[in-house]
Design a protein around this motif. Structure first.
Motif, PDB file in Angstrom:
ATOM      1  N   TRP A  98       0.827  -1.166  -0.040  1.00  0.00           N
ATOM      2  CA  TRP A  98      -0.089  -0.101   0.093  1.00  0.00           C
ATOM      3  C   TRP A  98       0.908   1.228  -0.171  1.00  0.00           C
ATOM      4  O   TRP A  98       2.123   1.150   0.529  1.00  0.00           O
ATOM      5  CB  TRP A  98      -1.130   0.118   1.184  1.00  0.00           C
ATOM      6  CG  TRP A  98      -0.261  -0.008   2.294  1.00  0.00           C
ATOM      7  CD1 TRP A  98       0.062  -1.263   3.390  1.00  0.00           C
ATOM      8  CD2 TRP A  98       0.158   1.045   3.276  1.00  0.00           C
ATOM      9  NE1 TRP A  98       0.558  -0.783   4.510  1.00  0.00           N
ATOM     10  CE2 TRP A  98       0.685   0.515   4.537  1.00  0.00           C
ATOM     11  CE3 TRP A  98       0.366   2.475   2.853  1.00  0.00           C
ATOM     12  CZ2 TRP A  98       1.374   1.339   5.378  1.00  0.00           C
ATOM     13  CZ3 TRP A  98       0.828   3.306   4.108  1.00  0.00           C
ATOM     14  CH2 TRP A  98       1.378   2.810   5.166  1.00  0.00           C
ATOM     15  N   SER A 138      -7.235  -7.361  -6.058  1.00  0.00           N
ATOM     16  CA  SER A 138      -8.163  -6.021  -6.083  1.00  0.00           C
ATOM     17  C   SER A 138      -6.783  -4.923  -6.077  1.00  0.00           C
ATOM     18  O   SER A 138      -5.788  -4.951  -5.604  1.00  0.00           O
ATOM     19  CB  SER A 138      -8.734  -6.051  -4.670  1.00  0.00           C
ATOM     20  OG  SER A 138      -9.594  -7.388  -4.607  1.00  0.00           O
ATOM     21  N   LEU A 140      -6.908  -1.276  -4.862  1.00  0.00           N
ATOM     22  CA  LEU A 140      -8.050  -0.270  -4.398  1.00  0.00           C
ATOM     23  C   LEU A 140      -7.357   1.094  -4.510  1.00  0.00           C
ATOM     24  O   LEU A 140      -6.056   1.180  -3.933  1.00  0.00           O
ATOM     25  CB  LEU A 140      -8.262  -0.637  -2.963  1.00  0.00           C
ATOM     26  CG  LEU A 140      -8.946  -2.101  -2.894  1.00  0.00           C
ATOM     27  CD1 LEU A 140      -8.889  -2.627  -1.435  1.00  0.00           C
ATOM     28  CD2 LEU A 140     -10.440  -1.998  -3.131  1.00  0.00           C
ATOM     29  N   LEU A 160     -12.595   3.733  -0.827  1.00  0.00           N
ATOM     30  CA  LEU A 160     -11.535   3.380  -2.129  1.00  0.00           C
ATOM     31  C   LEU A 160     -12.448   2.823  -2.754  1.00  0.00           C
ATOM     32  O   LEU A 160     -13.764   2.132  -2.799  1.00  0.00           O
ATOM     33  CB  LEU A 160     -10.599   2.332  -1.359  1.00  0.00           C
ATOM     34  CG  LEU A 160      -9.721   2.814  -0.514  1.00  0.00           C
ATOM     35  CD1 LEU A 160      -8.975   1.630   0.379  1.00  0.00           C
ATOM     36  CD2 LEU A 160      -8.836   4.109  -0.838  1.00  0.00           C
ATOM     37  N   TRP A 161     -12.042   2.491  -4.225  1.00  0.00           N
ATOM     38  CA  TRP A 161     -12.764   1.827  -5.480  1.00  0.00           C
ATOM     39  C   TRP A 161     -11.805   0.859  -5.667  1.00  0.00           C
ATOM     40  O   TRP A 161     -10.707   0.991  -5.935  1.00  0.00           O
ATOM     41  CB  TRP A 161     -13.184   2.917  -6.639  1.00  0.00           C
ATOM     42  CG  TRP A 161     -14.153   3.528  -5.952  1.00  0.00           C
ATOM     43  CD1 TRP A 161     -15.592   3.416  -6.517  1.00  0.00           C
ATOM     44  CD2 TRP A 161     -14.101   4.953  -5.445  1.00  0.00           C
ATOM     45  NE1 TRP A 161     -16.358   4.304  -6.024  1.00  0.00           N
ATOM     46  CE2 TRP A 161     -15.637   5.247  -5.300  1.00  0.00           C
ATOM     47  CE3 TRP A 161     -13.240   5.398  -4.813  1.00  0.00           C
ATOM     48  CZ2 TRP A 161     -15.806   6.395  -4.514  1.00  0.00           C
ATOM     49  CZ3 TRP A 161     -13.564   6.784  -4.154  1.00  0.00           C
ATOM     50  CH2 TRP A 161     -15.200   7.298  -4.191  1.00  0.00           C
ATOM     51  N   ASP A 162     -12.282  -0.356  -6.041  1.00  0.00           N
ATOM     52  CA  ASP A 162     -11.625  -1.676  -6.460  1.00  0.00           C
ATOM     53  C   ASP A 162     -11.558  -1.454  -8.182  1.00  0.00           C
ATOM     54  O   ASP A 162     -12.764  -1.732  -8.675  1.00  0.00           O
ATOM     55  CB  ASP A 162     -12.240  -2.934  -6.093  1.00  0.00           C
ATOM     56  CG  ASP A 162     -11.563  -4.238  -6.586  1.00  0.00           C
ATOM     57  OD1 ASP A 162     -10.414  -4.071  -7.200  1.00  0.00           O
ATOM     58  OD2 ASP A 162     -11.800  -5.301  -6.085  1.00  0.00           O
ATOM     59  N   ASP A 165     -12.193  -5.103  -9.779  1.00  0.00           N
ATOM     60  CA  ASP A 165     -13.811  -5.270  -9.606  1.00  0.00           C
ATOM     61  C   ASP A 165     -13.775  -6.686 -10.182  1.00  0.00           C
ATOM     62  O   ASP A 165     -14.923  -6.885 -10.962  1.00  0.00           O
ATOM     63  CB  ASP A 165     -14.552  -4.235 -10.436  1.00  0.00           C
ATOM     64  CG  ASP A 165     -16.147  -4.425  -9.763  1.00  0.00           C
ATOM     65  OD1 ASP A 165     -16.349  -4.747  -8.819  1.00  0.00           O
ATOM     66  OD2 ASP A 165     -16.728  -3.913 -10.679  1.00  0.00           O
ATOM     67  N   SER A 169     -14.235 -10.851  -5.855  1.00  0.00           N
ATOM     68  CA  SER A 169     -14.043 -10.058  -5.039  1.00  0.00           C
ATOM     69  C   SER A 169     -14.630  -9.923  -3.841  1.00  0.00           C
ATOM     70  O   SER A 169     -15.984  -9.838  -3.875  1.00  0.00           O
ATOM     71  CB  SER A 169     -13.600  -8.682  -5.537  1.00  0.00           C
ATOM     72  OG  SER A 169     -13.192  -7.693  -4.585  1.00  0.00           O
ATOM     73  N   TYR A 171     -14.866  -7.421  -2.103  1.00  0.00           N
ATOM     74  CA  TYR A 171     -15.258  -5.822  -1.968  1.00  0.00           C
ATOM     75  C   TYR A 171     -16.547  -5.544  -2.905  1.00  0.00           C
ATOM     76  O   TYR A 171     -16.433  -6.025  -3.841  1.00  0.00           O
ATOM     77  CB  TYR A 171     -14.153  -5.105  -2.216  1.00  0.00           C
ATOM     78  CG  TYR A 171     -12.886  -5.428  -1.285  1.00  0.00           C
ATOM     79  CD1 TYR A 171     -12.993  -5.393   0.111  1.00  0.00           C
ATOM     80  CD2 TYR A 171     -11.691  -6.064  -1.815  1.00  0.00           C
ATOM     81  CE1 TYR A 171     -11.842  -5.406   0.797  1.00  0.00           C
ATOM     82  CE2 TYR A 171     -10.538  -6.305  -0.941  1.00  0.00           C
ATOM     83  CZ  TYR A 171     -10.765  -6.000   0.274  1.00  0.00           C
ATOM     84  OH  TYR A 171      -9.539  -6.343   1.084  1.00  0.00           O
ATOM     85  N   ASN A 173     -17.975  -1.841  -4.509  1.00  0.00           N
ATOM     86  CA  ASN A 173     -17.694  -0.476  -4.740  1.00  0.00           C
ATOM     87  C   ASN A 173     -18.742   0.430  -4.252  1.00  0.00           C
ATOM     88  O   ASN A 173     -19.938   0.112  -4.503  1.00  0.00           O
ATOM     89  CB  ASN A 173     -17.236  -0.034  -5.879  1.00  0.00           C
ATOM     90  CG  ASN A 173     -15.909  -0.606  -6.378  1.00  0.00           C
ATOM     91  OD1 ASN A 173     -14.958  -0.740  -5.602  1.00  0.00           O
ATOM     92  ND2 ASN A 173     -15.737  -1.200  -7.541  1.00  0.00           N
ATOM     93  N   VAL A 175     -15.664   0.922  -1.401  1.00  0.00           N
ATOM     94  CA  VAL A 175     -15.261   0.286   0.121  1.00  0.00           C
ATOM     95  C   VAL A 175     -15.048   1.350   0.853  1.00  0.00           C
ATOM     96  O   VAL A 175     -14.224   2.217   0.822  1.00  0.00           O
ATOM     97  CB  VAL A 175     -13.888  -0.427  -0.118  1.00  0.00           C
ATOM     98  CG1 VAL A 175     -13.455  -1.079   0.904  1.00  0.00           C
ATOM     99  CG2 VAL A 175     -13.984  -1.705  -1.367  1.00  0.00           C
TER     100      VAL A 175
END
Length: 184
Positions: A98, A138, A140, A160-162, A165, A169, A171, A173, A175
């Motif tokens: 990250w 992912s 993000l 956050l957006w994956d 996608d 996943s 997650y 959107n 997130v």
């Protein structure tokens, strides 16, 4: 699957230069251990759906504005529907790098690349299917707000957006998460 590997490579190519060639700003001379960051997030839900997440991170303040590191993620998930007599239990685990850049004192942009190993459907026929373990990527991106709580510690509010996608996943959107960061 090729798409996943392409996004994986793209994620690494985007994150690594940001860490290596970051805009340098002056940090006071201090031991490298004083620049370490720890923290992460916890999540829990109990009932028909049981969800327990532990997501520790460790990072480094490259500059006063740029922080980078690696995170781990473990999720225990259990579904127990007594009405339809359906029981399902699994563990999801993984992690990845990250990077976080502070645009203003408390506002930041963030990118996370994560690979999670989890159960996904395989051999679907009619109403029955089998599960197999697979790695799901992912990527993000987004930003957030860091509220200082003393010293080098903060509570982080993130959206956050994956971008990958992947249909499997965990997650969806956007997130939205709350975590913490503790400077040593």
């Amino acid at each position: 699957m090729k798409r996943s590997y392409l996004f994986s490579l793209l994620g690494c190519l985007i994150l690594l230069p940001a860490i290596t060639f970051s805009q340098q700003s002056e940090l006071p001379k201090e031991k490298w251990t004083k620049r370490l960051i720890t923290g992460g997030g916890l999540g829990m839900q109990f009932g028909t759906y049981t969800y327990i997440q532990v997501a520790p991170i460790i990072g480094y303040r490259v500059t006063d504005k740029l922080h980078a590191g690696i995170g781990l993620n473990y999720i225990y998930y259990k579904y127990n529907d007594t009405y339809y007599n359906i029981k399902y239990e699994t563990s999801i685990y993984g992690g990845g790098p990250w990077v976080r850049y502070f645009i203003l004192d408390n506002l930041f942009a963030e990118a996370n690349y994560e690979v999670l190993n989890m159960d996904v459907p395989a051999n679907i026929s009619g109403s029955s299917y089998e599960l197999k373990r697979d790695n799901i990527s992912s990527f993000l991106v987004g930003g957030g707000y860091a509220q200082n709580i003393g010293g080098q510690s903060a509570i982080l509010f993130r959206v956050l957006w994956d971008l990958i996608d992947d249909p499997y996943s965990p997650y969806s959107n956007p997130v939205i998460s709350i975590g913490f960061s503790i400077g040593l």
